[in-house]
Write a protein that holds these residues in place. Structure first.
Motif, PDB file in Angstrom:
ATOM      1  N   MET A 297     -30.312 -38.013  38.521  1.00  0.00           N
ATOM      2  CA  MET A 297     -29.246 -38.855  38.025  1.00  0.00           C
ATOM      3  C   MET A 297     -28.627 -38.265  36.756  1.00  0.00           C
ATOM      4  N   ALA A 298     -29.467 -37.657  35.910  1.00  0.00           N
ATOM      5  CA  ALA A 298     -28.968 -37.088  34.659  1.00  0.00           C
ATOM      6  C   ALA A 298     -27.947 -35.990  34.930  1.00  0.00           C
ATOM      7  N   TRP A 299     -28.172 -35.191  35.963  1.00  0.00           N
ATOM      8  CA  TRP A 299     -27.238 -34.107  36.271  1.00  0.00           C
ATOM      9  C   TRP A 299     -25.895 -34.650  36.759  1.00  0.00           C
ATOM     10  N   ILE A 300     -25.918 -35.704  37.528  1.00  0.00           N
ATOM     11  CA  ILE A 300     -24.662 -36.315  37.995  1.00  0.00           C
ATOM     12  C   ILE A 300     -23.874 -36.852  36.808  1.00  0.00           C
ATOM     13  N   ILE A 301     -24.567 -37.547  35.907  1.00  0.00           N
ATOM     14  CA  ILE A 301     -23.921 -38.082  34.700  1.00  0.00           C
ATOM     15  C   ILE A 301     -23.364 -36.932  33.856  1.00  0.00           C
ATOM     16  N   LEU A 302     -24.122 -35.852  33.739  1.00  0.00           N
ATOM     17  CA  LEU A 302     -23.667 -34.706  32.950  1.00  0.00           C
ATOM     18  C   LEU A 302     -22.410 -34.088  33.550  1.00  0.00           C
ATOM     19  N   ILE A 303     -22.373 -33.940  34.850  1.00  0.00           N
ATOM     20  CA  ILE A 303     -21.198 -33.372  35.511  1.00  0.00           C
ATOM     21  C   ILE A 303     -19.984 -34.275  35.304  1.00  0.00           C
ATOM     22  N   LEU A 304     -20.156 -35.566  35.489  1.00  0.00           N
ATOM     23  CA  LEU A 304     -19.054 -36.506  35.260  1.00  0.00           C
ATOM     24  C   LEU A 304     -18.602 -36.474  33.804  1.00  0.00           C
ATOM     25  N   SER A 305     -19.531 -36.318  32.886  1.00  0.00           N
ATOM     26  CA  SER A 305     -19.185 -36.224  31.473  1.00  0.00           C
ATOM     27  C   SER A 305     -18.406 -34.951  31.180  1.00  0.00           C
ATOM     28  N   GLY A 306     -18.741 -33.870  31.863  1.00  0.00           N
ATOM     29  CA  GLY A 306     -17.988 -32.629  31.721  1.00  0.00           C
ATOM     30  C   GLY A 306     -16.563 -32.768  32.238  1.00  0.00           C
ATOM     31  N   VAL A 307     -16.402 -33.496  33.342  1.00  0.00           N
ATOM     32  CA  VAL A 307     -15.060 -33.771  33.857  1.00  0.00           C
ATOM     33  C   VAL A 307     -14.273 -34.592  32.832  1.00  0.00           C
ATOM     34  N   LEU A 308     -14.936 -35.587  32.252  1.00  0.00           N
ATOM     35  CA  LEU A 308     -14.270 -36.404  31.231  1.00  0.00           C
ATOM     36  C   LEU A 308     -13.935 -35.597  29.982  1.00  0.00           C
ATOM     37  N   GLU A 309     -14.707 -34.552  29.708  1.00  0.00           N
ATOM     38  CA  GLU A 309     -14.352 -33.693  28.578  1.00  0.00           C
ATOM     39  C   GLU A 309     -12.996 -33.036  28.832  1.00  0.00           C
ATOM     40  N   ALA A 310     -12.782 -32.590  30.069  1.00  0.00           N
ATOM     41  CA  ALA A 310     -11.482 -32.003  30.407  1.00  0.00           C
ATOM     42  C   ALA A 310     -10.372 -33.044  30.286  1.00  0.00           C
ATOM     43  N   VAL A 311     -10.669 -34.287  30.649  1.00  0.00           N
ATOM     44  CA  VAL A 311      -9.676 -35.360  30.540  1.00  0.00           C
ATOM     45  C   VAL A 311      -9.303 -35.580  29.083  1.00  0.00           C
ATOM     46  N   TRP A 312     -10.322 -35.707  28.210  1.00  0.00           N
ATOM     47  CA  TRP A 312      -9.971 -35.994  26.811  1.00  0.00           C
ATOM     48  C   TRP A 312      -9.322 -34.793  26.131  1.00  0.00           C
ATOM     49  N   ALA A 313      -9.719 -33.589  26.503  1.00  0.00           N
ATOM     50  CA  ALA A 313      -9.089 -32.412  25.899  1.00  0.00           C
ATOM     51  C   ALA A 313      -7.615 -32.320  26.299  1.00  0.00           C
ATOM     52  N   THR A 314      -7.336 -32.589  27.560  1.00  0.00           N
ATOM     53  CA  THR A 314      -5.957 -32.561  28.029  1.00  0.00           C
ATOM     54  C   THR A 314      -5.147 -33.684  27.388  1.00  0.00           C
ATOM     55  N   ALA A 315      -5.727 -34.875  27.325  1.00  0.00           N
ATOM     56  CA  ALA A 315      -5.041 -36.017  26.698  1.00  0.00           C
ATOM     57  C   ALA A 315      -4.771 -35.750  25.225  1.00  0.00           C
ATOM     58  N   LEU A 316      -5.704 -35.083  24.557  1.00  0.00           N
ATOM     59  CA  LEU A 316      -5.512 -34.746  23.151  1.00  0.00           C
ATOM     60  C   LEU A 316      -4.279 -33.870  22.979  1.00  0.00           C
ATOM     61  N   GLY A 317      -4.135 -32.893  23.845  1.00  0.00           N
ATOM     62  CA  GLY A 317      -2.964 -32.028  23.786  1.00  0.00           C
ATOM     63  C   GLY A 317      -1.668 -32.781  24.054  1.00  0.00           C
ATOM     64  N   LYS A 318      -1.728 -33.743  24.958  1.00  0.00           N
ATOM     65  CA  LYS A 318      -0.537 -34.512  25.310  1.00  0.00           C
ATOM     66  C   LYS A 318      -0.233 -35.622  24.300  1.00  0.00           C
ATOM     67  N   SER A 319      -1.172 -35.906  23.391  1.00  0.00           N
ATOM     68  CA  SER A 319      -0.970 -36.998  22.432  1.00  0.00           C
ATOM     69  C   SER A 319      -0.019 -36.627  21.300  1.00  0.00           C
ATOM     70  N   ALA A 320       0.308 -35.343  21.175  1.00  0.00           N
ATOM     71  CA  ALA A 320       1.203 -34.860  20.117  1.00  0.00           C
ATOM     72  C   ALA A 320       0.724 -35.328  18.742  1.00  0.00           C
ATOM     73  N   GLY A 321      -0.522 -35.014  18.446  1.00  0.00           N
ATOM     74  CA  GLY A 321      -1.076 -35.392  17.140  1.00  0.00           C
ATOM     75  C   GLY A 321      -1.263 -36.896  17.001  1.00  0.00           C
ATOM     76  N   PHE A 322      -1.610 -37.549  18.081  1.00  0.00           N
ATOM     77  CA  PHE A 322      -1.825 -39.004  18.147  1.00  0.00           C
ATOM     78  C   PHE A 322      -0.552 -39.797  17.871  1.00  0.00           C
ATOM     79  N   THR A 323       0.602 -39.211  18.174  1.00  0.00           N
ATOM     80  CA  THR A 323       1.862 -39.936  18.004  1.00  0.00           C
ATOM     81  C   THR A 323       2.324 -40.598  19.297  1.00  0.00           C
ATOM     82  N   ARG A 324       1.684 -40.276  20.405  1.00  0.00           N
ATOM     83  CA  ARG A 324       2.014 -40.899  21.696  1.00  0.00           C
ATOM     84  C   ARG A 324       0.862 -41.817  22.088  1.00  0.00           C
ATOM     85  N   LEU A 325       1.186 -43.078  22.372  1.00  0.00           N
ATOM     86  CA  LEU A 325       0.163 -44.109  22.570  1.00  0.00           C
ATOM     87  C   LEU A 325      -0.765 -43.832  23.741  1.00  0.00           C
ATOM     88  N   TRP A 326      -0.241 -43.725  24.956  1.00  0.00           N
ATOM     89  CA  TRP A 326      -1.125 -43.672  26.119  1.00  0.00           C
ATOM     90  C   TRP A 326      -1.991 -42.418  26.189  1.00  0.00           C
TER      91      TRP A 326
END
Length: 107
Positions: free
Chosen positions: A1-30
């Protein structure tokens, strides 16, 4: 189970990294909201996985998955040029992540 959670967490890392880039320095809400939620879930999952997976292995796998997916996303959607060398390097990174899983399973 830990490996599945780790893999999903790695996918979420890509999500937050991409969202960070799209946030324009936290000036865009979503994108900023997606960043914050994905970051909390990703870190929480990493922490949970580290109960059963050694820290160095868990962190390397988490970062490797996140980095590979972030670069692939950027190449697919045109934010970054694709090249054979980049694709081969990403495949090498994925191979190393899979290797860490097998090495961990053997101990």
């Amino acid at each position: 189970m830990a490996w599945i959670i780790l893999i999903l967490s790695g996918v979420l890392e890509a999500v937050w990294a991409t969202a960070l880039g799209k946030s324009a320095g936290f000036t865009r809400l979503w994108p900023s909201v997606v960043f914050a939620v994905a970051l909390m879930l990703s870190m929480g999952g990493l922490a949970f996985a580290m109960r059963d997976i050694p820290t160095g292995t868990a962190y390397a796998v988490w970062v490797g998955i996140g980095a590979a997916l972030t670069v692939l996303y950027a190449m697919v959607f045109g934010a970054e040029p694709a090249s054979l060398v980049k694709i081969l390097l990403i495949l090498g990174l994925v191979g190393c992540v899979v290797g860490l899983k097998f090495v961990d399973a053997g101990h």
